[in-house]
Design an enzyme around this catalytic site. Structure first.
Site, PDB file in Angstrom:
ATOM      1  CG  ASP A   1      -2.152  -0.913   0.960  1.00  0.00           C
ATOM      2  OD1 ASP A   1      -2.163  -1.617  -0.066  1.00  0.00           O
ATOM      3  OD2 ASP A   1      -3.075  -0.950   1.797  1.00  0.00           O
TER       4      ASP A   1
ATOM      5  CG  ASP B   1      -5.992  34.185 -34.089  1.00  0.00           C
ATOM      6  OD1 ASP B   1      -5.541  33.953 -35.220  1.00  0.00           O
ATOM      7  OD2 ASP B   1      -5.862  33.415 -33.116  1.00  0.00           O
TER       8      ASP B   1
ATOM      9  N   GLY C   1      -6.512  28.964 -36.459  1.00  0.00           N
ATOM     10  CA  GLY C   1      -7.421  29.498 -37.459  1.00  0.00           C
ATOM     11  C   GLY C   1      -6.958  29.433 -38.904  1.00  0.00           C
ATOM     12  CG  LEU C   2      -4.763  32.567 -41.286  1.00  0.00           C
ATOM     13  CD1 LEU C   2      -3.570  33.494 -41.424  1.00  0.00           C
ATOM     14  CD2 LEU C   2      -5.501  32.434 -42.616  1.00  0.00           C
TER      15      LEU C   2
END
Lengths: 515, 428
Positions: free
Chosen positions: A36, A274, A409-410
């Site tokens: 344990d 953006d 994004g782009l």
């Protein structure tokens, strides 16, 4: 018996260890077999703690079972006191010791220890880690907190942060600063870095900030009852919730709501052009109830995502998540079965997962980006840098963390435009992530599509079949939206009783769902 | 064949009185072995019958979660199982049936006992027999215990392999059996060297799958590749197989002695042996001497962990120039450990079992240059200024035989070199 592959929560005594390890001057004597002790490495490796958890394991073996395991416990308890001289001792049993019924609590009373011994009864075969933490903290508070005079100036306790918590370390710093801006001092932070002596003076604060209901709600209720301390209900994760949190505190204390937003960048980052590409991204949330509930609001209201599903693994928060899911119009998933979560994610085909380290693995397998929002934690969830989830800086951190796994994004547009470019294609992954992009051999025709059409549908009462040309067209759609396109097209076809999906069906569906 | 090594010590540590301790053991239980065993036996599934703690241990010990669905799982005991409300044997049947339906690729299933299942005396051997009969011939079901009340860390592999020995068929063929779950690359190297000497057929335990199994009998001779396989050793002896006792194949010396013991048994000439081993021996020596530069003259302290401590102390003291301060092992089984103990010069404290707090006191007092310990102790000791090597990596990394001898030395020298490298003070 329940067949389990991975678990979201450990056993309850690990929850108690999270409390004990966060504290100072406290020692936990755990009646437990060899092995344990694995739990120590959660703290020393995952959280990189520079000291051993303050836990003594009695380490009984098979040969002790016939004779006297109780004697072992007593010896371990006395030795632990002598060696570590704690201000208080927690005593309890792990799952195996629970079965041999030695009653650590009763035994500790007979030892004549000069410090308080706090017994923990944690039913290992019914409850789990979060319960263990909540119960351990509650018992500590109940045993040690004394009626004391309130501080002359307005102060609060920050309660709930533990060892191995998701960003607890930095949330404390953030909230301490936030309260300070309102002219409110921090009386005690507990259990994180608190000593038993600190627990004794919890009652001096005017109110409690309940940071994590998972680990401190029972204690918060007790303190409200016994010491008349109200506690905050808002979890200040995200901009809106942080503002609500400040209003809530203003109401409790009668002070003016003041929030220094000079460093808050998240709303502008989210509004800037953006971020337009984030609009309507379909996200699925899973984790502990508190983080999921807070993050669902951030996802919808502050990032402009579409929440397509949510759930939590801790039943204690099931009611919260069910209520919220209703408000969001999605099905709640309350389960601690990892495979069930995986099935739901596969079914919903979200564009992003906000989950735990477990969902990160699901995401890797299914090719879905994932950001981590909740425990269970991994060594990566303890960054060297300041990285809170709560308050102003927490909101900034969340924006960065959630956007990072996505294709930007782009780049998303370029992938759509030139999807079969040899170095810029589906399998190449997002360009800001590590790893070498796989170059694709161009000019090699794909293997001939079999003459008969392929059944690609996952479910549905009507057998929907994708015609080869439509299937080929589907493959031209970039990977991060392909799941959505497939799903939308199939839903569109099902609703109209169309059994065969052609290229036209695909584009009709696209037009139908356009936004 | 051992002419190139330093002469054996005039007095090994076999006669050194052993410091026997009991108290808190900072070690894993035997369930941990499932992490590597399930990768090694690709048609096997390991079903632990235990508690949430067992499931949590497996997931935490794996460190990173293995992709997709692993070939192990836990049947978590619930309140109804303990209160006798549910018949545990019926429950096991239900869970196993569910599992085998989902995983038809499984050919062998291990029911693995845990602390709670042992304490409530859940009879997994009977369950395994019943299920074996039910699912034969496609699936074989065996049982063993990986519980912490009976096994320490690597003893789980021992218990697993020992459970497989009785079900192997009988044979009178003269065959060599290599015992221990080694990484494939290492296993292939060992088999390659022995075959090049003309030794064969060579079998390995565990076999990669049930369809590549073989027989055991009075003409089987076996060599252990891991020092923790003591129950397996005894099970093989009960089948009439004969043990080839040798130092374990770590480092150039251990590997050479281990190979030579087998070669002699199979009547390989010294010339042939040299022809096969000279080149890899030279490579090993070169690699070890490079990798052990940082270790030379430094002291080492072993906390008990994987049971590899004594053979590794022998390697570090005889081939890497280190001085052992204390060598702790979970248990010391003389029948398999004697050849290594004879080579390890007397001097270090030899400790068996553990009382971790007392051992930490000794370690702090000795201030060794390198401390080999488990993951629970490593960072706290580093924070106290001691340099540590976490021991579990020795079990998860290919370290046996010639081509890995340099890597083995490197595992120990890297933390030492790293401490020498890091310079965080201001330049002035």
């Amino acid at each position: 018996m329940k067949l389990t592959v991975w678990t979201y929560e450990g056993p309850p005594h690990v929850g108690a260890m999270r409390v004990a390890t966060a504290m100072k001057g406290l020692h936990y004597v755990l009646h437990a077999p060899q092995g344990d002790t694995y739990a120590d490495l959660l703290f020393t490796m995952i959280e990189r703690r520079n000291h051993r958890p303050p836990v003594t394991y009695t380490t009984f073996q098979a040969r002790d079972l016939g004779s006297d395991t109780a004697h072992l416990f007593k010896g371990a308890c006395l030795e632990a006191y002598e060696r570590f001289k704690p201000e208080a001792i927690l005593v309890g049993a792990s799952c195996t010791a629970e079965l041999i019924q030695d009653d650590p609590g009763g035994m500790s009373e007979t030892l004549g220890l000069p410090v308080p011994a706090i017994p923990l009864e944690l039913p290992s075969y019914q409850r789990k880690e979060n319960f263990g933490a909540d119960e351990a903290f509650f018992q500590i508070v109940k045993a040690l907190a004394r009626p004391v005079e309130k501080t002359s100036h307005v102060t609060a306790n920050l309660i709930g942060p533990t060892a191995l918590g998701f960003r607890h370390r930095d949330d404390i710093t953030e909230l301490t600063a936030l309260l300070s801006d309102m002219g409110i001092g921090v009386n005690v932070v507990a259990p994180y870095d608190a000593t038993p002596r600190d627990i004794a003076r919890l009652g001096a604060a005017h109110f409690n900030v309940l940071m994590y209901p998972e680990t401190a709600e029972t204690a918060a209720r007790y303190l409200e009852r016994e010491f008349g301390q109200p506690y905050t209900k808002t979890i200040p994760i995200g901009v809106g919730a942080t503002r609500d949190f400040v209003s809530e505190i203003a109401k409790i204390t009668g002070r003016n709501a003041a929030l220094d937003e000079a460093r808050l960048r998240m709303p502008w980052y989210s509004a800037s052009v953006d971020s337009t590409y984030l609009t309507g991204k379909r996200v699925f949330l899973f984790g502990d109830g508190t983080h999921v509930a807070a993050c669902a609001r951030v996802a919808r209201d502050e990032m402009g995502f579409e929440v397509v599903g949510m759930g939590c693994y801790n039943r204690e928060q099931a009611r919260l998540i069910r209520g919220l899911a209703k408000e969001f119009g999605v099905d709640p998933l309350i389960t601690d079965d990892y495979l069930e979560v995986e099935r739901r994610i596969e079914e919903l085909a979200p564009e992003m997962i906000l989950g735990t380290q477990m969902e990160r693995h699901i995401g890797k397998r299914l090719g879905i980006p994932c950001a981590v929002i909740s425990a269970p934690v991994h060594v990566q969830d303890f960054p060297a840098r300041y990285s809170p989830q709560m308050g102003i800086e927490g909101a900034n951190v969340i924006f960065d963390t959630w956007v990072h796994p996505l294709v930007m994004g782009l780049e998303e547009h370029l992938l759509t435009m030139f999807r079969e470019d040899f170095e810029f294609h589906d399998d190449a992954g997002a360009s800001h992530h590590g790893g070498k992009a796989k170059l694709r051999e161009m000019g090699i025709t794909e293997p001939e599509t079999p003459a008969e059409s392929v059944d690609m549908t996952t479910s549905g009462p009507v057998e929907i079949v994708w015609l080869p040309a439509a299937e080929k067209e589907l493959k031209k759609i970039p990977f991060f939206v392909r799941g959505k396109a497939k799903r939308n097209t199939e839903t569109y076809a099902t609703e109209r009783g169309v059994a065969e999906i052609s290229v036209d069906t695909l584009y009709e569906a696209k037009a139908h769902y356009a936004r | 064949m051992t002419d190139r090594f330093a002469p054996p010590p005039s007095k090994g540590c076999s006669a050194t009185p052993v410091l026997k301790e009991r108290g808190q053991h900072e070690v894993f239980c035997g369930l941990t072995g499932i992490i590597w065993l399930h990768r090694k036996m690709q048609d096997a599934f390991f079903l632990v019958v235990g508690s949430r703690t067992c499931a949590h241990l497996l997931q935490s010990a794996a460190g990173v979660m293995i992709f997709a669905e692993p070939r192990f799982a836990t049947a978590i005991l619930e309140e109804t199982d303990l209160a006798g409300l549910a018949d545990a044997q019926v429950e096991i049947d239900r869970v196993v049936t569910e599992l085998l339906e989902r995983r038809p690729d499984i050919k062998q299933l291990f029911l693995v006992g845990s602390c709670p299942s042992e304490v409530i005396k859940l009879d997994l051997a009977t369950a395994a027999e019943r299920l074996s009969a039910q699912f034969a011939p496609s699936v074989r079901v065996l049982s063993y215990s990986g519980s912490g009340i009976e096994t320490t860390f690597t003893q789980g592999e021992d218990a697993c392999l020992a459970a497989m020995v009785p079900v192997l068929p009988k044979t009178d063929a003269r065959e060599l059996l290599l015992v221990g779950a080694l990484p494939d690359v290492v296993e292939e190297q060992a088999v390659g060297l022995l075959e090049a000497m003309g030794i064969g057929p060579i079998r390995v335990l565990p076999a990669p799958g049930r369809d590549s199994e073989y027989g055991i009998g009075p003409n089987t001779v076996y060599a252990l590749t891991q020092p923790f396989l003591t129950d397996t050793h005894e099970a093989l002896q009960r089948r009439g197989a004969r043990h080839l006792a040798a130092p374990f194949p770590f480092g150039e010396e251990g590997t050479t002695q281990w190979l030579w013991t087998i070669a002699r048994e199979f009547g390989v000439s010294a010339e042939k042996f040299a022809e096969v081993t000279d080149a890899p021996r030279a490579r090993a020596r070169k690699a070890v001497s490079q990798a052990s530069e940082a270790l030379n003259g430094r002291s080492v302290f072993f906390f008990p962990d994987s049971q590899l401590e004594i053979p590794l102390a022998r390697f570090l003291t005889r081939e890497c120039g280190m001085q052992a301060v204390e060598v702790g092992a979970p248990f010391i089984h003389r029948a398999v450990m004697a050849p290594d103990m004879d080579l390890l010069a007397e001097g270090p404290v030899i400790a068996e079992g553990q009382d971790v707090d007392k051992q930490l006191d000794r370690c702090r007092a000795a201030r060794p240059d390198l401390t080999v310990c488990g993951l629970g102790l490593a960072n706290p000791l580093e924070a106290e200024g001691l340099t540590t090597k976490w021991a579990i990596e020795l079990v998860f990394t290919p370290v046996h035989f010639y081509e890995q001898a340099g890597d083995l030395a490197g595992l120990f020298s890297r933390p030492v070199r790293r401490r020498d490298l890091l310079k965080l003070e201001a330049a002035e």
